[in-house]
Design an enzyme around this catalytic site. Structure first.
Site, PDB file in Angstrom:
ATOM      1  N   TYR A   1     -35.942  24.888  33.118  1.00 20.83           N
ATOM      2  CA  TYR A   1     -35.092  23.922  33.753  1.00 20.83           C
ATOM      3  C   TYR A   1     -33.714  23.942  32.925  1.00 20.83           C
ATOM      4  O   TYR A   1     -32.696  23.874  33.671  1.00 20.83           O
ATOM      5  CB  TYR A   1     -35.651  22.398  33.749  1.00 20.83           C
TER       6      TYR A   1
ATOM      7  N   SER B   1     -38.221  30.835  39.586  1.00 20.28           N
ATOM      8  CA  SER B   1     -37.631  29.696  38.949  1.00 20.28           C
ATOM      9  C   SER B   1     -38.579  28.605  38.782  1.00 20.28           C
ATOM     10  O   SER B   1     -39.615  28.695  39.366  1.00 20.28           O
ATOM     11  CB  SER B   1     -36.690  28.924  39.880  1.00 20.28           C
ATOM     12  N   ASP B   2     -38.510  27.769  37.890  1.00 24.22           N
ATOM     13  CA  ASP B   2     -39.397  26.525  37.947  1.00 24.22           C
ATOM     14  C   ASP B   2     -39.249  25.875  39.154  1.00 24.22           C
ATOM     15  O   ASP B   2     -38.253  25.929  39.972  1.00 24.22           O
ATOM     16  CB  ASP B   2     -39.149  25.594  36.526  1.00 24.22           C
ATOM     17  N   TRP B   3     -40.082  24.781  39.480  1.00 23.30           N
ATOM     18  CA  TRP B   3     -40.106  24.019  40.588  1.00 23.30           C
ATOM     19  C   TRP B   3     -38.742  23.197  40.772  1.00 23.30           C
ATOM     20  O   TRP B   3     -38.600  22.465  40.218  1.00 23.30           O
ATOM     21  CB  TRP B   3     -41.429  23.300  40.972  1.00 23.30           C
TER      22      TRP B   3
ATOM     23  N   GLY C   1     -36.019  24.181  40.077  1.00 24.89           N
ATOM     24  CA  GLY C   1     -35.030  24.684  38.930  1.00 24.89           C
ATOM     25  C   GLY C   1     -34.176  25.506  39.269  1.00 24.89           C
ATOM     26  O   GLY C   1     -33.643  26.572  38.209  1.00 24.89           O
TER      27      GLY C   1
END
EC number: 3.2.1.21
Length: 827
Positions: free
Chosen positions: A192, A222-224, A226
């Site tokens: 993030y 990506s991260d969730w 993010g």
């Protein structure tokens, strides 16, 4: 599945090509049925496979936490764990495992420190690579995370991590580098945070390092939530935005393409990588529906894993193992009947089962009288009332209570804590909805009961239609639910045992809350936690525990932290145990120090002001389904402990090198300790720790020959030498010892740590058995990052190889040389 990627790309519409670049929902990629492109499912988490539901999910195997896994120092065992993770994914219909976590726990306060493996990058990378290899052998893709610098939770989406290139390379990127070299997983999840002014997800420099310098070409997701931009993330190299529906791709990519801010070739490149991911992942033989697979062999592996992760920190006068001939034993502590099986956040799941220490001791000592006392509670929020609740059901509406409402969904409930981040139902407005939870509550004890309601959203608690807790307008932000929830609002009511009361919660989803927060992730429908317990007299609880300890032949005092104290979404504010725990331990030791064993459950270090008075201290981490069995197996000698600390254990949090530079201040955090993380710092400045990195005792004894013998005297990175020593079990029981190889560069003109781990091996020996143990040096053993040249540098000169059973217990030494200075890049 046979997927002709070139054919798909040449026949796909521009709209579908762009749609491939983001998920369609919380867990799935975009399918193109007419071209036989399936949807790929991903799933959490680091210590078990939850499946697609935080709310009312399918049960799963819960494994020990990351620091517990690393404390085994057993790569073969972690390969087996990876296989189990893969099989659990297949049962949940998932093609991609979102794990493991290999960020660096630079401070013991990190909320997700328990998810990570170790403070040393070599150990973290080696253990992760083994786990990934096992997982991907089942056909399931591993998405290793979080690349890079997500080492704290405070303002994790906004914080700018200011770190030198040397520390970034030697400490924080090194685990990813090892994983890329030794396992090459099919996916990589970005973090993030920013690194030196740029979000990693938008940093072409960082993502090019992976693909160009390391020659590793995973799907980069990506991260969730993010992903923060369209153009920058596309051009940097981010292939897949998760979750869906997309917030920054779709029509925004089309618009950027028309403005020539994104090239069509860039879109093609990202789409190709997604299709390659789909092609690889779709070969996995996943289940058509989410199911469980609670098999005896998995239980046995989990039990063995838990026992082998346990670290015997102290065993004065050989108090352990305890004899099984005990006539009366006291079991004291909050974790005796309620084991801490995992940390919180993405690690949360519905376990197949849990084994408490009480259950395990009852099995191990069937003829022993057990005295049980809580002594002091360790919970942050009042405990859930699941076992006292029946006929619970939750009804969902688009309209608030008190208005004319249409029922949109109904869900049977077995728990009074729930997260609705991924909950969905036909015609339910996910952005703003309401729910009513009702059930029958039958207290087991008469008296004044305290009720607590924590929400991410709003909530009112009624008992027999009497308002007991109001958590609506006067809300204070707390740490629950990934750092988005309120502090617990409390109320009390006098209740009679065995009388049934009607419980009702009127709940409003996340967007009904007036609280707003910067730097945290806003997931969907919100969450709530209802807890309750009899109002207690803390002093009386301690007195009862002390009385039991005084009467018993032995006492096991099991307490520590849990998922409420260590979780994704927030960091700990201190290193102490929960309020009242130290006082309980001290009081018990006052009357029974010579016959008490302290068992601590936490994912990261805690302060132990009573450590010098305790004869036996056991670090049991978060042990998964088999927590109770694992602890009992070690305490009663069925398993000889062989775990070693993957983290230094400071006496005080103020001694930690990150103490003055932790948490976001003014939007940034300075990694001021540079490369001196963990034991590298403590050794450099001569700071004593309570227990050193790599420490762990055994029920047997070992001797190690004093001289290290090398397969070759000259170190070459393309062919690193092997170091060898003799090791002998001189005790009376079989046992395993971890030999740790540290490399020192005492003559280097460059400031460097006193020594650094660059190899290890775990050796199992029968009583009297002697063996030659071989440890292959890591390719990176002699190098450091030269910030002027922007390359790895291995300096000509004499180096020391130090082999020991911890970073402070060195038993064998030897020297070797590097014949010439070398520079290099890559893996």
């Amino acid at each position: 599945m046979a997927l002709d990627i070139d054919y798909v790309l040449s026949h796909i519409s521009q709209e579908d090509k762009i749609a491939l670049l983001a998920g369609i929902d919380f867990w799935h990629t975009h399918p193109i049925p007419e071209l036989n492109v399936p949807s790929i499912r991903s799933t959490d988490g680091p210590n078990g496979i939850r499946g697609t539901k935080f709310f009312a999910g399918v049960p799963a195997a819960c494994l020990p936490c990351g620091t517990a896994l690393a404390s085994t120092w057993d790569q073969n065992l972690l390969r087996e764990v990876g296989v189990l993770i893969g099989k659990e994914c297949l049962a949940k219909g998932a093609h991609c495992w979102l794990g493991p976590t290999i960020n660096m726990p630079r401070s013991p306060l990190g909320g997700r420190g328990f998810e990570s493996f170790a403070e040393d990058p070599h150990l973290a990378g080696a253990m992760a690579a083994s786990m990934i290899t096992g997982c991907e052998s089942t056909g399931v893709i591993s998405a290793v995370k979080h690349f890079v610098g997500n080492d704290q939770e405070h303002e994790r989406r906004a914080v700018d991590v200011l770190v030198t290139q040397r520390a970034l390379r030697e400490i924080y990127l090194r685990p990813f580098q090892i994983v890329a070299r030794d396992a090459g997983p099919g996916a990589l999840m970005t973090s993030y945070n920013k690194i030196n002014g740029k979000h990693v997800v938008e940093s072409k420099e960082m993502l090019d390092m992976v693909r160009q310098e390391w020659k590793w070409n995973p799907l980069i997701m990506s991260d969730w939530l993010g992903t923060y931009t369209t153009i920058d993330s596309m051009n940097a190299g981010l292939d897949l935005e998760m979750p869906g529906p997309s917030r920054y791709r779709g029509r925004y990519v089309e618009s950027a393409l028309q403005a020539r801010l994104i090239k069509e070739s860039t879109i093609d490149s990202r789409a190709r990588k997604v299709l390659e991911f789909v092609q690889q992942a779709s070969r996995a033989p996943v289940s058509a529906v989410e199911t469980g697979r609670d098999y005896p062999e998995d239980r046995a592996l989990n039990r063995n894993l838990c026992a082998n992760s346990i670290v015997l920190l102290k065993n004065q006068n050989d108090i352990l193992p305890l004899p099984k001939t005990i006539k009366k034993i006291a079991l004291v502590g909050s974790h005796v009947r309620t084991p801490a099986i995992s940390g919180g956040g993405s690690a949360s799941l519905e376990p197949y089962y849990t084994v408490s220490l009480y259950d395990a001791v009852s099995e191990a000592l069937p003829h022993t009288e057990i005295l049980y006392e809580v002594g002091a509670y360790a919970h942050k929020m009042l405990p859930v009332i699941d076992r006292l609740l029946t006929n619970a059901v939750m009804h969902f509406y688009n309209e608030p209570v008190g208005t004319e409402r249409i029922l949109r969904a109904t869900q049977r409930m077995s728990k009074t804590a729930f997260q609705l981040m991924d909950f969905n139902a036909p015609e339910l407005n996910r952005g703003l909805f309401y729910a009513t939870l009702t059930g029958d509550f039958t207290p087991d004890v008469s008296g004044v009961w305290d009720f607590g309601l924590t929400v991410f959203g709003t909530g009112l608690l009624y008992v027999d239609d009497e308002l007991v807790v109001d958590n609506t307008t006067h809300q204070t932000r707390g740490t629950a639910f990934f750092g988005k929830g309120t502090v617990q609002e409390l109320g009390s009511k006098t209740l009679n045992a065995e009388q049934t009361y009607k419980i009702r919660i009127e709940y409003g989803s996340a967007n009904t809350s007036p609280m707003k927060a910067i730097g945290v992730v806003h997931f969907g429908g919100g969450a709530a936690h209802l807890g309750a317990c009899l109002h207690v007299d803390s002093a009386e609880m301690v007195r009862s525990a002390v009385k039991a300890a005084a009467e018993a032949d032995y006492t096991i005092l099991c307490t520590g932290l849990n998922h409420e104290w260590e979780s994704e979404g927030f960091d700990r504010s201190h290193m102490d145990l929960p309020p009242g725990i130290d006082a309980l331990i001290t009081s018990v030791l006052d009357v029974a120090a010579n016959k008490t064993v302290i068992v601590n459950q936490s994912g990261t270090p805690v302060t132990m002001p009573w450590a010098d008075r305790a004869r036996g201290i056991v670090q049991a981490w978060y042990g998964g389904n088999e927590t109770g069995h694992g602890i009992a197996d070690v305490i009663f000698g069925d398993v000889n402990p062989s775990g070693k600390l993957p983290l230094s254990w400071p006496v005080d949090v103020k001694h930690n090198p990150a103490y003055l530079n932790y948490a976001s201040v003014g939007g940034r955090v300075l990694y001021g300790e540079d490369v001196y993380v963990g034991y590298r710092y403590y050794e450099k400045v001569g700071r004593e720790v309570l227990f050193p990195f790599g420490h762990g005792l055994s029920y047997t004894t070992f001797t190690v020959s004093p001289d290290v013998v090398f397969s070759q005297e000259v170190f070459r990175p393309e062919e690193p030498p092997t170091a060898a020593v003799k090791i002998k079990n001189t005790g009376k029981v079989a046992g395993a010892q971890v030999l740790q190889l540290y490399i020192s560069a005492p003559h280097s003109p460059t400031p460097r740590p006193t020594k650094e781990l660059h190899g290890f091996t775990k050796v199992l020996l029968q009583p009297g058995e002697e063996r030659v143990a071989h440890i292959r040096m890591d390719k990176y053993a002699t190098n450091f990052w030269d910030e002027i040249e922007g390359m790895w540098k291995s300096e000509e000169g004499i180096y020391e190889a130090l082999i020991g059973t911890s970073s402070q217990n060195i038993l064998a030494k030897g020297t070797f040389r590097v014949d010439r200075t070398r520079y290099w890049l890559g893996l």
